[in-house]
Design a protein around this motif. Sequence first.
Motif, PDB file in Angstrom:
ATOM      1  N   HIS A  69      44.196  39.543  49.084  1.00 50.49           N
ATOM      2  CA  HIS A  69      45.525  37.907  48.272  1.00 50.49           C
ATOM      3  C   HIS A  69      46.771  38.316  49.905  1.00 50.49           C
ATOM      4  O   HIS A  69      47.535  38.652  49.278  1.00 50.49           O
ATOM      5  N   LYS A  82      36.533  38.580  48.315  1.00 50.71           N
ATOM      6  CA  LYS A  82      36.947  37.765  47.448  1.00 50.71           C
ATOM      7  C   LYS A  82      39.021  37.396  48.491  1.00 50.71           C
ATOM      8  O   LYS A  82      39.035  38.628  48.243  1.00 50.71           O
ATOM      9  N   VAL A 110      42.547  35.671  47.619  1.00 43.92           N
ATOM     10  CA  VAL A 110      43.544  34.860  46.498  1.00 43.92           C
ATOM     11  C   VAL A 110      44.778  34.906  47.696  1.00 43.92           C
ATOM     12  O   VAL A 110      44.878  35.308  48.142  1.00 43.92           O
ATOM     13  N   THR A 165      48.934  33.536  46.569  1.00 38.30           N
ATOM     14  CA  THR A 165      50.015  33.115  45.748  1.00 38.30           C
ATOM     15  C   THR A 165      50.626  32.082  46.864  1.00 38.30           C
ATOM     16  O   THR A 165      51.585  32.728  47.858  1.00 38.30           O
ATOM     17  N   LYS A 224      40.409  31.720  44.606  1.00 42.71           N
ATOM     18  CA  LYS A 224      41.768  32.076  43.836  1.00 42.71           C
ATOM     19  C   LYS A 224      43.325  31.259  44.228  1.00 42.71           C
ATOM     20  O   LYS A 224      43.601  31.920  45.124  1.00 42.71           O
ATOM     21  N   HIS A 283      48.053  39.102  36.502  1.00 37.79           N
ATOM     22  CA  HIS A 283      46.987  39.442  37.821  1.00 37.79           C
ATOM     23  C   HIS A 283      45.816  40.373  37.762  1.00 37.79           C
ATOM     24  O   HIS A 283      44.649  40.443  38.165  1.00 37.79           O
ATOM     25  N   ILE A 306      43.125  38.352  37.082  1.00 38.03           N
ATOM     26  CA  ILE A 306      42.326  37.114  37.807  1.00 38.03           C
ATOM     27  C   ILE A 306      41.759  38.602  38.492  1.00 38.03           C
ATOM     28  O   ILE A 306      40.800  37.858  39.100  1.00 38.03           O
ATOM     29  N   TYR A 307      42.077  39.469  38.994  1.00 38.46           N
ATOM     30  CA  TYR A 307      41.273  40.088  40.005  1.00 38.46           C
ATOM     31  C   TYR A 307      40.249  40.724  39.297  1.00 38.46           C
ATOM     32  O   TYR A 307      39.058  40.100  40.124  1.00 38.46           O
ATOM     33  N   LEU A 309      37.418  37.887  39.298  1.00 35.27           N
ATOM     34  CA  LEU A 309      36.502  37.204  39.951  1.00 35.27           C
ATOM     35  C   LEU A 309      35.939  37.986  41.226  1.00 35.27           C
ATOM     36  O   LEU A 309      34.451  37.950  41.375  1.00 35.27           O
TER      37      LEU A 309
END
Length: 378
Positions: free
Chosen positions: A91, A112, A114, A116, A141, A353, A356-357, A360
């Motif tokens: 992230h 994966k 991500v 922000t 993402k 969150h 979202i995690y 994925l």
Amino acid sequence: MEISEMSKKTKLLFVFEHWGDGGTEKYAETLGHDLNKRPDISIHIVLFKDLEDDVPQLEWAESVSVVKGNRLARCFALRRLVKSIKPDICHFHLYTSLLLVTIALVGIKRLKTVATFHSPISIWNRIYRAAFFLSTRLLDKVIAGSELTAHELRDWRKDVQTCPPPINIPAIPHFLGKEKNIFVISGCGRLSREKDWSTLIEAMAWITENAEEEIRCEIIGEGFYRERLETLIDKHNLQEKVVLKGRLEHADALTCVASSDLFVLPSLFEGFGMAAVEAMTLGVPTITADFPAATEYIKEGETGQSFPRGNAEALAKLILQHIDDVDFSQKIGKRGRTSVLERYSTKIIAEKHIEIYHSLLGNNPDKIILDANESIKG
């Protein structure tokens, strides 16, 4: 069953360009504290740092790694760290390094990615906007820290989700309408150009010249604009009315804000404006400049008020309204607190969150959290 016997934890790797006391760090630390309470998640931190200052003690993280060197060297070092830690999700809370870092991690199996975006795309130059565009094409993402940022990003990618900063609800009471001989205004943020504390100081000068109210302004924060602000304070003979309190620990800053009658954030620009929302959670009536992100939590005349950026006289008149009409000020503070508690609590943002995690990873977050709780009970 012991926690260690559960299915493998989800490993998160948070990546930052540095660690300071800005909104991005507050966002991540508040989120990290809440996620760290969950038995199915572990968090690791990577910091890109060139300075020799101390590595922060982040007790909510399982590990903190520091990566130094130029941007290319950092990317290679991060790739090695990722292969060593083997996170499920990286992230990113990055700005200028985002594209290179995203490219560096392409091709790592089962990873994966991500990111922000903590500030609107429109404030960056064309080169960085192009880099951000390419990054959004490579990431699994994309998260926006505000609806303003999400609106811009959706021109590039339709599945952007908004996760505003989580706000820790302080256990510090604000006693509205308490008896005092002086009206105290607080502000909190870096002493920098974009925070525009000079407009608040000019507003204090306007009030001093045009009204008889006893007021004091306390600005919490530090930065390279301190000398300029001190010069402006001296110019208007406001040494006893405007106090630059310097940097305070977060808890001390909240206590200072909670003891004030009004909070003002006069910024020319904010990616979100977390300081204002924190003041609102305390029940402190809040005024901000009309930077676009403020519309997400300031409903004019109901949850707060705003003034045209850089307009000291307009700000001064709003301040006087709060001094003259205590009932109005109290209602603003109470409605503001109710509004932000319903939208920005750590629990609500952490759950976003989690969803979202696990989406994925192809998991059902409700099932995973339930399984973890059952394992603890067993």
